[in-house]
Scaffold this active site. Structure first.
Site, short mmCIF file in Angstrom:
data_model
loop_
_atom_site.label_atom_id
_atom_site.label_comp_id
_atom_site.label_asym_id
_atom_site.label_seq_id
_atom_site.Cartn_x
_atom_site.Cartn_y
_atom_site.Cartn_z
N ARG A 1 0.83 -1.22 0.00
CA ARG A 1 0.00 0.00 0.00
C ARG A 1 0.86 1.25 0.00
NH1 ARG A 1 -2.80 -4.19 1.83
NH2 ARG A 1 -5.08 -4.20 1.84
N GLY B 1 -1.65 -11.74 -4.87
CA GLY B 1 -3.07 -11.39 -4.95
C GLY B 1 -3.30 -9.93 -4.61
N ARG C 1 -6.79 -18.24 -8.88
CA ARG C 1 -7.55 -17.71 -7.73
C ARG C 1 -8.76 -16.89 -8.18
NH1 ARG C 1 -3.22 -15.24 -3.63
NH2 ARG C 1 -5.07 -15.11 -2.31
N ASP D 1 -3.97 -15.64 7.61
CA ASP D 1 -2.68 -16.08 7.05
C ASP D 1 -1.87 -16.91 8.04
OD1 ASP D 1 -3.31 -14.74 4.71
OD2 ASP D 1 -2.14 -12.96 5.20
N LYS E 1 -6.52 -19.19 -1.06
CA LYS E 1 -5.21 -18.56 -0.88
C LYS E 1 -4.21 -19.09 -1.93
CE LYS E 1 -6.53 -15.92 2.42
NZ LYS E 1 -6.68 -14.49 2.15
N ARG F 1 3.90 -19.51 2.82
CA ARG F 1 3.54 -19.78 4.22
C ARG F 1 3.59 -21.27 4.54
NH1 ARG F 1 2.82 -14.71 5.70
NH2 ARG F 1 1.55 -13.38 4.38
C1 S3P Z 1 -4.17 -8.99 2.25
C2 S3P Z 1 -5.42 -9.45 2.60
C3 S3P Z 1 -5.71 -10.86 2.89
C4 S3P Z 1 -4.44 -11.65 3.18
C5 S3P Z 1 -3.36 -11.37 2.19
C6 S3P Z 1 -3.01 -9.89 2.18
C7 S3P Z 1 -4.01 -7.56 1.95
O1 S3P Z 1 -6.35 -11.44 1.78
O2 S3P Z 1 -4.72 -13.03 3.21
O3 S3P Z 1 -2.20 -12.11 2.50
O4 S3P Z 1 -2.87 -7.08 1.90
O5 S3P Z 1 -5.03 -6.87 1.75
P1 S3P Z 1 -7.95 -11.30 1.56
O6 S3P Z 1 -8.26 -9.89 1.22
O7 S3P Z 1 -8.25 -12.24 0.41
O8 S3P Z 1 -8.58 -11.74 2.84
#
Ligand code: S3P
Length: 427
Positions: free
Chosen positions: A22, A89, A118, A313, A340, A386
């Protein structure tokens, strides 16, 4: 690896992955430059840097120090090629939201085999409802995703899953949109986006779980220099290692204690772990502290409900703790585990079973019978960072030799993990 005799040491865990992503993306949209220190230089966050560079943002990096020269809300350049999000992701979903509101922009986002498998409908459907023009394989449910920047309207959306990535994608689309965005339902995913938006001078609030964001009329966000706090999801490996090892004392320093991330610590406490929290302070708009864990007598517990998004996580490594505890543990309401980097219900259950634990996968979690004496074996990370670290923690207490295939996967979120493990393990 074989189980060491003792675990001792002080560990400064790497910067938080969610905050590092971010800090790059949001500062790229700011008017001015910002310095980010203790940035997580793991493969996921490096994917975010390379995508933002491809969008015309100048980013200088020297190790964990990054300088982002923001181009403002209207300054991104159309990328000349596909945006490669690697395994990440967060990169794919947040960038899709961000680009959806960039009028005139055309972009295609993709990544590795895991990322392309995913689900993306969770962002594509609500973004389309706000006016975004998106598509992808399987009617937009799988990457590659294509985005054609469009006029984003405000609106109201009820989040069906507690996902910070979905929440953040919508907020980023709304950032260059025309009207307020109101989010309710499962807004309880990690709140780093809301905190950072607010610190960058944007108008965002949360009243009893309803998030209201009013985009700025024409101004870009203010740049935000920060030191990224330590990642609790990385620290959790050391907490479990210390709790299950018979002769251990490990201290993790500068760990982010944001309540939307501290579920694992609460669960370990409830399981009877010997935990000390010291030097509570504030860094980068987030509470941080030093956390020490010593050898403990763990008991089983139930992990479900509102706790799940606060430790999603950490469930793989908490499952190792549960296998070593006295009594049974039930993980429920955690169907998100299946979406995940791997299907972590299946991969965790299979690995624990191979280690000699008794574990029963369910649709939305797993049941674990405690008291197992883990036996070393060959385990596969399935390219899931992980999982590689979870098996390393199991290997710290397993009898005989534990071999981890695909051990390099740790680089996605924890470069230096194996070096730290070698330093703290005394044979
Ligand atoms: C994350 C949100 C989570 C987490 C991922 C990082 C983020 O995923 O599992 O490792 O940085 O916003 P989800 O938004 O799918 O819950």
């Amino acid at each position: 690896m074989t189980a060491p005799r003792r675990l001792r040491g002080v560990i400064e865990v790497p910067g938080d992955k969610s905050i590092s992503h971010r800090a790059i993306m949001f500062n790229a949209l700011a008017e001015g430059s910002a310095t980010i220190s203790h940035f997580l230089a793991g493969a996921d966050c490096l994917s975010t840097i390379s995508c933002m560079r491809a969008l015309g943002v100048e980013i200088e990096r020297a190790g964990e120090q990054v300088r982002v020269h923001g181009v403002g809300l209207r300054g991104l350049r159309e990328p000349a090629d596909l945006l490669d999000c690697g395994n990440s992701g967060t990169t794919l979903r947040l960038l899709t939201g961000l680009l959806a509101g960039q009028a005139g922009m055309f972009a295609v986002l993709s990544g590795d085999t895991s990322l392309r498998s995913r689900p993306q409908q969770r962002i594509v459907a609500p973004l389309r409802a706000l006016g975004a023009v998106l598509d992808g394989r399987q009617n937009g449910d799988r990457a590659p995703l294509m985005v054609r920047g469009a006029a984003i309207r405000g609106g109201r959306y009820e989040l069906p899953v507690a996902s910070a990535q979905v929440k953040s994608a919508l907020l980023l689309a709304a950032l260059s949109g025309s009207g307020p965005l109101v989010l309710n339902g499962r807004t309880d995913g990690r709140d780093h986006t809301e905190r950072m938006f607010s610190a960058m001078g944007l108008d965002i609030g949360n009243q009893a779980g309803t998030i209201t964001f009013t985009p700025p009329e024409s101004r870009s966000p203010q740049p935000l220099s920060l030191r990224v706090p330590g990642d609790p999801s990385s620290a959790a490996f050391w907490w479990v290692a210390a709790a299950i090892h018979p002769d251990a004392e490990l201290t993790t320093t500068g760990v982010c204690m944001n309540p939307s991330r501290s579920g694992a610590l609460e669960v370990l406490r409830a399981m009877g772990a010997n935990i000390t929290i010291e030097h509570e302070r504030n860094e980068g708009g987030e509470p941080v502290a030093d956390i020490s864990v010593r050898s403990s007598n763990l008991r089983g517990t139930t992990i479900g409900g509102a706790l799940i998004p606060r430790l999603i996580d950490e469930i793989p490594v908490l499952a190792v703790a549960a296998a070593c505890a006295h009594g049974d543990t039930l993980v429920r309401d955690a169907a998100e585990l299946r979406a995940k980097e791997t299907d972590r219900v299946e991969t965790v259950a299979n690995g624990l079973d191979a280690l000699g634990a008794t574990v029963e996968p369910t649709g939305d979690g797993m049941g674990l019978t405690g008291g197992a004496s883990l036996r070393g074996t060959t385990l596969d990370s399935h390219h899931d960072h992980r999982l590689a670290m979870t098996w390393a923690v199991a290997g710290l207490v397993a009898s005989g030799e534990t071999r981890i295939e695909g051990a390099e996967a740790v680089d996605v979120s924890y470069p230096g993990f194996w070096e730290t493990l070698n330093r703290i393990a005394e044979s």
